[in-house]
Design a protein around this motif. Structure first.
Motif, PDB file in Angstrom:
ATOM      1  N   VAL A  15      27.055  28.799  43.476  1.00 54.79           N
ATOM      2  CA  VAL A  15      26.940  29.799  44.545  1.00 54.79           C
ATOM      3  C   VAL A  15      26.154  31.025  44.052  1.00 54.79           C
ATOM      4  CG1 VAL A  15      28.215  31.230  46.198  1.00 54.79           C
ATOM      5  CG2 VAL A  15      29.060  28.954  45.625  1.00 54.79           C
TER       6      VAL A  15
ATOM      7  N   MET B  34      38.669  23.754  51.963  1.00 57.47           N
ATOM      8  CA  MET B  34      37.729  23.703  50.850  1.00 57.47           C
ATOM      9  C   MET B  34      37.052  22.347  50.752  1.00 57.47           C
ATOM     10  SD  MET B  34      38.485  24.460  46.896  1.00 57.47           S
ATOM     11  CE  MET B  34      39.425  25.842  47.371  1.00 57.47           C
ATOM     12  N   GLN B  35      37.847  21.281  50.983  1.00 55.96           N
ATOM     13  CA  GLN B  35      37.261  19.942  50.912  1.00 55.96           C
ATOM     14  C   GLN B  35      36.226  19.740  52.005  1.00 55.96           C
ATOM     15  OE1 GLN B  35      39.819  16.382  50.013  1.00 55.96           O
ATOM     16  NE2 GLN B  35      41.368  17.948  50.217  1.00 55.96           N
TER      17      GLN B  35
ATOM     18  N   GLY C 268      38.534  19.304  41.119  1.00 49.08           N
ATOM     19  CA  GLY C 268      39.229  19.465  42.409  1.00 49.08           C
ATOM     20  C   GLY C 268      40.112  18.268  42.721  1.00 49.08           C
ATOM     21  N   TYR C 269      39.507  17.053  42.643  1.00 46.69           N
ATOM     22  CA  TYR C 269      40.310  15.861  42.956  1.00 46.69           C
ATOM     23  C   TYR C 269      41.263  15.518  41.816  1.00 46.69           C
ATOM     24  CZ  TYR C 269      37.828  15.377  47.293  1.00 46.69           C
ATOM     25  OH  TYR C 269      37.346  15.631  48.544  1.00 46.69           O
TER      26      TYR C 269
ATOM     27  N   ALA D 116      31.766  26.678  40.563  1.00 49.15           N
ATOM     28  CA  ALA D 116      31.510  27.352  41.845  1.00 49.15           C
ATOM     29  C   ALA D 116      30.641  28.592  41.613  1.00 49.15           C
ATOM     30  CB  ALA D 116      32.831  27.741  42.509  1.00 49.15           C
TER      31      ALA D 116
ATOM     32  N   GLY E  33      39.186  29.678  48.764  1.00 51.78           N
ATOM     33  CA  GLY E  33      39.852  29.115  47.580  1.00 51.78           C
ATOM     34  C   GLY E  33      40.672  30.155  46.842  1.00 51.78           C
TER      35      GLY E  33
ATOM     36  N   HIS F   8      44.357  25.680  52.600  1.00 51.61           N
ATOM     37  CA  HIS F   8      43.086  26.181  52.055  1.00 51.61           C
ATOM     38  C   HIS F   8      42.353  25.112  51.262  1.00 51.61           C
ATOM     39  CE1 HIS F   8      45.779  27.083  48.623  1.00 51.61           C
ATOM     40  NE2 HIS F   8      44.708  26.978  47.875  1.00 51.61           N
TER      41      HIS F   8
ATOM     42  N   HIS G 299      36.575  24.567  37.405  1.00 54.57           N
ATOM     43  CA  HIS G 299      36.267  24.515  38.837  1.00 54.57           C
ATOM     44  C   HIS G 299      35.632  25.846  39.277  1.00 54.57           C
ATOM     45  CE1 HIS G 299      37.216  22.449  42.676  1.00 54.57           C
ATOM     46  NE2 HIS G 299      37.427  23.650  43.188  1.00 54.57           N
ATOM     47  N   THR G 300      36.231  26.941  38.849  1.00 55.48           N
ATOM     48  CA  THR G 300      35.728  28.265  39.250  1.00 55.48           C
ATOM     49  C   THR G 300      34.367  28.546  38.610  1.00 55.48           C
ATOM     50  OG1 THR G 300      38.023  28.993  39.392  1.00 55.48           O
ATOM     51  CG2 THR G 300      36.363  30.715  39.403  1.00 55.48           C
TER      52      THR G 300
ATOM     53  N   SER H 140      44.711  30.401  47.126  1.00 60.23           N
ATOM     54  CA  SER H 140      45.549  30.091  45.965  1.00 60.23           C
ATOM     55  C   SER H 140      46.421  31.299  45.598  1.00 60.23           C
ATOM     56  CB  SER H 140      44.719  29.587  44.783  1.00 60.23           C
ATOM     57  OG  SER H 140      44.189  30.633  44.059  1.00 60.23           O
TER      58      SER H 140
ATOM     59  N   ARG I 119      48.935  20.188  43.249  1.00 61.01           N
ATOM     60  CA  ARG I 119      48.980  20.920  44.511  1.00 61.01           C
ATOM     61  C   ARG I 119      49.493  20.019  45.627  1.00 61.01           C
ATOM     62  NH1 ARG I 119      49.752  25.795  44.459  1.00 61.01           N
ATOM     63  NH2 ARG I 119      48.555  26.303  46.298  1.00 61.01           N
TER      64      ARG I 119
ATOM     65  N   TYR J  19      46.219  22.102  34.416  1.00 60.03           N
ATOM     66  CA  TYR J  19      45.901  22.675  35.737  1.00 60.03           C
ATOM     67  C   TYR J  19      45.075  23.946  35.558  1.00 60.03           C
ATOM     68  CZ  TYR J  19      46.609  25.214  40.122  1.00 60.03           C
ATOM     69  OH  TYR J  19      46.413  25.926  41.272  1.00 60.03           O
TER      70      TYR J  19
ATOM     71  N   MET K 166      41.172  24.438  36.749  1.00 61.41           N
ATOM     72  CA  MET K 166      40.801  25.497  37.695  1.00 61.41           C
ATOM     73  C   MET K 166      39.782  26.460  37.089  1.00 61.41           C
ATOM     74  SD  MET K 166      41.768  25.318  40.762  1.00 61.41           S
ATOM     75  CE  MET K 166      41.364  23.590  40.613  1.00 61.41           C
TER      76      MET K 166
ATOM     77  N   THR L  37      33.786  29.263  50.988  1.00 55.92           N
ATOM     78  CA  THR L  37      34.693  28.381  50.243  1.00 55.92           C
ATOM     79  C   THR L  37      35.353  29.114  49.077  1.00 55.92           C
ATOM     80  OG1 THR L  37      33.190  26.583  50.764  1.00 55.92           O
ATOM     81  CG2 THR L  37      34.844  26.118  49.114  1.00 55.92           C
TER      82      THR L  37
HETATM   83  C1  HEM Z   1      34.910  19.169  47.547  1.00 56.29           C
HETATM   84  C2  HEM Z   1      35.946  19.019  46.819  1.00 56.29           C
HETATM   85  C3  HEM Z   1      36.858  20.113  46.357  1.00 56.29           C
HETATM   86  C4  HEM Z   1      38.169  19.916  46.082  1.00 56.29           C
HETATM   87  C5  HEM Z   1      38.929  18.603  46.187  1.00 56.29           C
HETATM   88  C6  HEM Z   1      38.722  21.187  45.641  1.00 56.29           C
HETATM   89  C7  HEM Z   1      40.030  21.373  45.249  1.00 56.29           C
HETATM   90  C8  HEM Z   1      40.585  22.565  44.845  1.00 56.29           C
HETATM   91  C9  HEM Z   1      41.976  22.766  44.485  1.00 56.29           C
HETATM   92  C10 HEM Z   1      43.045  21.671  44.513  1.00 56.29           C
HETATM   93  C11 HEM Z   1      42.139  24.062  44.152  1.00 56.29           C
HETATM   94  C12 HEM Z   1      43.439  24.738  43.703  1.00 56.29           C
HETATM   95  C13 HEM Z   1      43.996  25.484  44.863  1.00 56.29           C
HETATM   96  C14 HEM Z   1      45.290  26.156  44.523  1.00 56.29           C
HETATM   97  O1  HEM Z   1      45.718  26.143  43.368  1.00 56.29           O
HETATM   98  O2  HEM Z   1      45.883  26.712  45.458  1.00 56.29           O
HETATM   99  C15 HEM Z   1      40.839  24.712  44.285  1.00 56.29           C
HETATM  100  C16 HEM Z   1      40.582  26.057  44.024  1.00 56.29           C
HETATM  101  C17 HEM Z   1      39.354  26.655  44.143  1.00 56.29           C
HETATM  102  N1  HEM Z   1      38.156  26.056  44.540  1.00 56.29           N
HETATM  103 FE1  HEM Z   1      37.936  24.114  45.107  1.00 56.29          FE
HETATM  104  N2  HEM Z   1      37.738  22.134  45.661  1.00 56.29           N
HETATM  105  C18 HEM Z   1      36.576  21.535  46.086  1.00 56.29           C
HETATM  106  C19 HEM Z   1      35.332  22.158  46.249  1.00 56.29           C
HETATM  107  C20 HEM Z   1      35.068  23.490  45.979  1.00 56.29           C
HETATM  108  C21 HEM Z   1      33.791  24.140  46.165  1.00 56.29           C
HETATM  109  C22 HEM Z   1      32.531  23.448  46.676  1.00 56.29           C
HETATM  110  C23 HEM Z   1      33.934  25.437  45.777  1.00 56.29           C
HETATM  111  C24 HEM Z   1      32.935  26.558  45.765  1.00 56.29           C
HETATM  112  C25 HEM Z   1      31.654  26.395  45.815  1.00 56.29           C
HETATM  113  C26 HEM Z   1      35.306  25.616  45.353  1.00 56.29           C
HETATM  114  C27 HEM Z   1      35.834  26.805  44.882  1.00 56.29           C
HETATM  115  C28 HEM Z   1      37.151  27.004  44.528  1.00 56.29           C
HETATM  116  C29 HEM Z   1      37.713  28.265  44.069  1.00 56.29           C
HETATM  117  C30 HEM Z   1      36.941  29.572  43.867  1.00 56.29           C
HETATM  118  C31 HEM Z   1      39.090  28.047  43.848  1.00 56.29           C
HETATM  119  C32 HEM Z   1      40.129  29.065  43.401  1.00 56.29           C
HETATM  120  C33 HEM Z   1      40.402  28.985  41.937  1.00 56.29           C
HETATM  121  C34 HEM Z   1      41.521  29.958  41.600  1.00 56.29           C
HETATM  122  O3  HEM Z   1      41.296  31.146  41.691  1.00 56.29           O
HETATM  123  O4  HEM Z   1      42.606  29.476  41.291  1.00 56.29           O
HETATM  124  N3  HEM Z   1      35.963  24.408  45.484  1.00 56.29           N
HETATM  125  N4  HEM Z   1      39.912  23.763  44.708  1.00 56.29           N
END
Ligand code: HEM
Length: 157
Positions: A20, A90-91, A68-69, A16, A149, A86, A12-13, A153, A77, A5, A9, A145
């Motif tokens: 961005v 975000m989705q 993310g997925y 992003a 996000g 959130h 993922h970050t 979180s 999550r 996880y 993440m 977003t």
């Molecule tokens: C479109 C499909 C997306 C899905 C399914 C998705 C899913 C997730 C999930 C499950 C989390 C964890 C949240 C948590 O632990 O509470 C997350 C965190 C995050 N997402 Fe996404 N996301 C997507 C798109 C994006 C996009 C497009 C961006 C930015 C351009 C983004 C930026 C972030 C950020 C900055 C975090 C926080 C990470 C952290 O500090 O833990 N996500 N996302």
């Protein structure tokens, strides 16, 4: 906290950040700095900038979707049904950004390249305005977003 996880993440970050941050740099810094250039040079500069940036955007999209997925499917999550608010937001915003980017890539970006190759500066400038509008919309959505996000979180909404 599970390591996969955390790793997902982190990636993922980073994705992003690259997407961005790249849009922020292009829109807020490079665009005003390039405004004084004569149109042929300015448009050629944007062609070079976009052709280097867009492959990174595709890579970021793949990473954002996979991580993310992946996190949702592996149930970290709460899965799709029990995901926090959130993540729902975000989705919606993230998928909208991806649809807009796909439209930009296969629409005005292809037209822009064709017009430049034919030395049709005015036409190319028109396509560039359309690209800029889409990038502006995606920049606003992307900043929102990231904010949602990170704050979501941390607060665990
Ligand atoms: C479109 C499909 C997306 C899905 C399914 C998705 C899913 C997730 C999930 C499950 C989390 C964890 C949240 C948590 O632990 O509470 C997350 C965190 C995050 N997402 Fe996404 N996301 C997507 C798109 C994006 C996009 C497009 C961006 C930015 C351009 C983004 C930026 C972030 C950020 C900055 C975090 C926080 C990470 C952290 O500090 O833990 N996500 N996302």
């Amino acid at each position: 906290m599970d390591y996969s996880y955390g790793l997902a993440m982190g990636l993922h970050t980073l994705a992003a950040l690259v997407w961005v941050g790249g849009m922020f740099f292009a829109h807020m810094i490079l665009r005003p700095a390039a405004l004084d250039l004569p149109p042929p040079q300015r448009l050629a500069l944007w062609r070079g900038v976009f052709s280097h940036f867009f492959p990174w955007v595709w890579a970021c999209i793949l990473i954002l979707l996979a991580t993310g997925y992946g996190v949702l499917l592996l149930g970290f999550r709460g899965g799709f049904a029990g995901g926090p608010t959130h993540v729902d937001l975000m989705q919606v915003a993230g998928l909208t950004m991806m649809v807009l980017y796909t439209q930009l890539f296969f629409g005005p970006w292809q037209g822009f390249k064709r017009a430049l190759a034919a030395d049709e500066w005015e036409k190319a400038a028109g396509y560039q305005v359309r690209i800029r509008h889409i990038v502006t919309a995606n920049l606003i959505l992307g900043l929102g977003t990231v904010f949602v996000g990170v704050v979501g979180s941390l607060l665990g909404t």
